[in-house]
Enzyme design. Sequence first.
Site, short mmCIF file in Angstrom:
data_model
loop_
_atom_site.label_atom_id
_atom_site.label_comp_id
_atom_site.label_asym_id
_atom_site.label_seq_id
_atom_site.Cartn_x
_atom_site.Cartn_y
_atom_site.Cartn_z
N CYS A 2 0.83 -1.20 0.00
CA CYS A 2 0.00 0.00 0.00
C CYS A 2 0.87 1.25 0.00
O CYS A 2 2.10 1.19 0.00
CB CYS A 2 -0.90 0.04 1.24
SG CYS A 2 -1.91 -1.43 1.47
N ILE A 51 -3.28 -7.96 -1.93
CA ILE A 51 -2.48 -9.17 -2.13
C ILE A 51 -2.98 -10.30 -1.23
O ILE A 51 -3.21 -11.41 -1.68
CB ILE A 51 -0.99 -8.90 -1.82
CG1 ILE A 51 -0.46 -7.70 -2.64
CG2 ILE A 51 -0.17 -10.16 -2.08
CD1 ILE A 51 -0.38 -7.93 -4.12
N ASN A 73 1.67 -0.39 5.25
CA ASN A 73 2.22 -0.64 3.92
C ASN A 73 3.22 -1.78 4.02
O ASN A 73 4.18 -1.70 4.79
CB ASN A 73 2.92 0.62 3.39
CG ASN A 73 3.72 0.37 2.13
OD1 ASN A 73 3.41 -0.53 1.35
ND2 ASN A 73 4.76 1.17 1.92
N GLU A 75 4.14 -6.30 3.70
CA GLU A 75 3.68 -7.67 3.88
C GLU A 75 4.38 -8.26 5.11
O GLU A 75 5.59 -8.07 5.29
CB GLU A 75 4.03 -8.55 2.67
CG GLU A 75 3.39 -8.12 1.36
CD GLU A 75 1.90 -8.38 1.29
OE1 GLU A 75 1.38 -9.11 2.17
OE2 GLU A 75 1.25 -7.84 0.38
N SER A 363 12.59 -11.03 -6.04
CA SER A 363 13.85 -10.55 -6.61
C SER A 363 15.03 -11.11 -5.83
O SER A 363 14.86 -11.68 -4.75
CB SER A 363 13.90 -9.02 -6.59
OG SER A 363 14.24 -8.55 -5.28
N GLY A 364 16.22 -10.90 -6.35
CA GLY A 364 17.45 -11.32 -5.68
C GLY A 364 18.11 -10.22 -4.90
O GLY A 364 19.27 -10.36 -4.47
#
Length: 641
Positions: A2, A51, A73, A75, A363-364
């Site tokens: 968010c 999500i 905002n 996860e 991502s890495g």
Amino acid sequence: MCGICGLTTAGDADHAAVVTRMNAAIVHRGPDDAGSYTDATTSLAMRRLSIIDRAGGHQPIVNEDGTLVIVFNGEIYNYRELREELLRSGRHIFRTQSDTEVILHAFEEFGERVPERLEGMFAFCIYRTTDGSLFFARDRFGEKPLFYWHGDGRTLAFSSELTSLLEWEAIPRQADLDALHVYLRRAFVPSPWTTFAGVRQLPPGHTMTWRNGVATVRRYFALQPREDAAFEDERAAKEAVRGALLSAVKRQMESEVPLGAFLSGGIDSSGVVAAMQRQSSRPVKTFTVRFAQADYDESPVARCVAEHLGTEHREFFVPNNAFDAEDLWRVVRHVGMPFADSSAIPTFYISRLIRDHVTVCLSGDGGDEMFAGYQTFRWTQQLDRLAIAPGFALAALENVFAAASRFPGLGGSSAVRKARRAVHFARGSANERVWSIGEMFSRDEMDSLLADEHHAARRRLADDWLNAQVAALDGMSRLRQMMAFRQQLSLPEDMLIKVDRMSMANSIEVRAPLLDVGIANLAARLPDKHLIRGDVKKYILREAIREWLPDEVFSHAKMGFGIPLHAFVNRQYVELCEDLLLGDRDGLTAQLFRRAALESFVRRGLDRISDRADLSVYRASHQLWALLQLAAWAKAFRVTL
């Protein structure tokens, strides 16, 4: 994922109207939903990219008795375990399945220590309606941003992005010259600074409480490297890293929307994708950028990895000389500050292109910082050995290389330039060598460029501040000092800014399993010998994932994710440089910089197309980009001195 914002004031401002404008400015961060809360003194708002618990996770969320309100905002990857723990206590009633509500009830249970219990990426605000106080927290490594201003002592405004924050007209648009000097010196703006005077960002791993007009900031996390004898054995270390990676990736694959991964072909992203595919019943969606210039293009290796793992792979081509003026303004608008990392441009494009396929991407990011992947670590260790030589000998040697760069036949020699720079850095202090190897403008270049009569003092302040950050790492091994500098500064102030702003500009959530707190704590306990062995960087991570991937991943040279900026110079680029840097004689850059020196930096940045003994094409082009970013920022936000 968010965007959040809010305003609390003891004055007569129409805070609800201000926050409505602030929230509208971050619609790209959450196009799926919006919510707000307002009372007599305070307004909070959020935009939501749905999500988890897409149906029930609307924000803000209020607790059972109406005394706490949260906007969040990010996860939280361990929210299910926390939820079960809170339910077992018998003291909490849940109305949703969202991680946001878990944070709120965890705050009731654990108070201001709640961030220590959270595993994930986050920035949130909890408003206590009974006393008007606000509690803020930001995740450990700075994946999610949080900016604030409390200039008059009666009002506090905050937001996920600076453009949104500046919807509050009371905030002065004045440049912070100390922050700008650090930016020019080292190409980033470190927390808590921003380039706006009085505007601050909450540092990673910190909380802030606003109560009775006073902001109290507290650090709750610092990664403490401490070698663990249990990992002295290489096999044990390798198995631990492999297990931690699988666990982190599995947790971060939870999503109610389509999910994929960035795949560059490097060790980090390839390892993440391999861990995903091993735990997925269907082909993972993978994405990579293909560049026209071969020495910037890792797409053949990414393709090889995708074929080996059986992913559903897509490539997106970014041509040279395709620069558009919006590429500049977009970065300035979303970052809200001058941002010297030109790889923000391809990061935006790949995020925009994959938005048609997925909403969440792994991502890495963080692998180089956690497992010692930067070549500069090896270079600095070599410079330390060179620095043992007497100072007079190093000074004489630097002069020899400087003269050699002017000899006929040696003017195009990169070897001469590299040797001269090596000696130059070796002459610095041990602390300085940790950060100066990545400098944007040297001391001499700063002195030639800056016109402000106080610039020398500010440049010394910037150097002293950077040296103090390294000095605070005393007691760590030399390798761990360099890693910690990257973890605490370059990672949150460059890499993660780029990823967050450019992905969220396209309403994409990016997750970084290699920044999982479990992986970070494990990496901090590994012996240094497992991180760099000889010339092999990220040794233990390589060995942990070697059996999952093709040999090409481990045999090709590390490239990093960047663009050949000099090859993007076209008419639009030239016109922007001439207009913003040379054409505006009354703006911020005209007041900051000496005209003749500025013209010289612009000309060499535009004209240099190959490395020479005096200057590399990368350095020339990126110094110009850093100046262009500063000028565009000043114009876009109407910044004054």
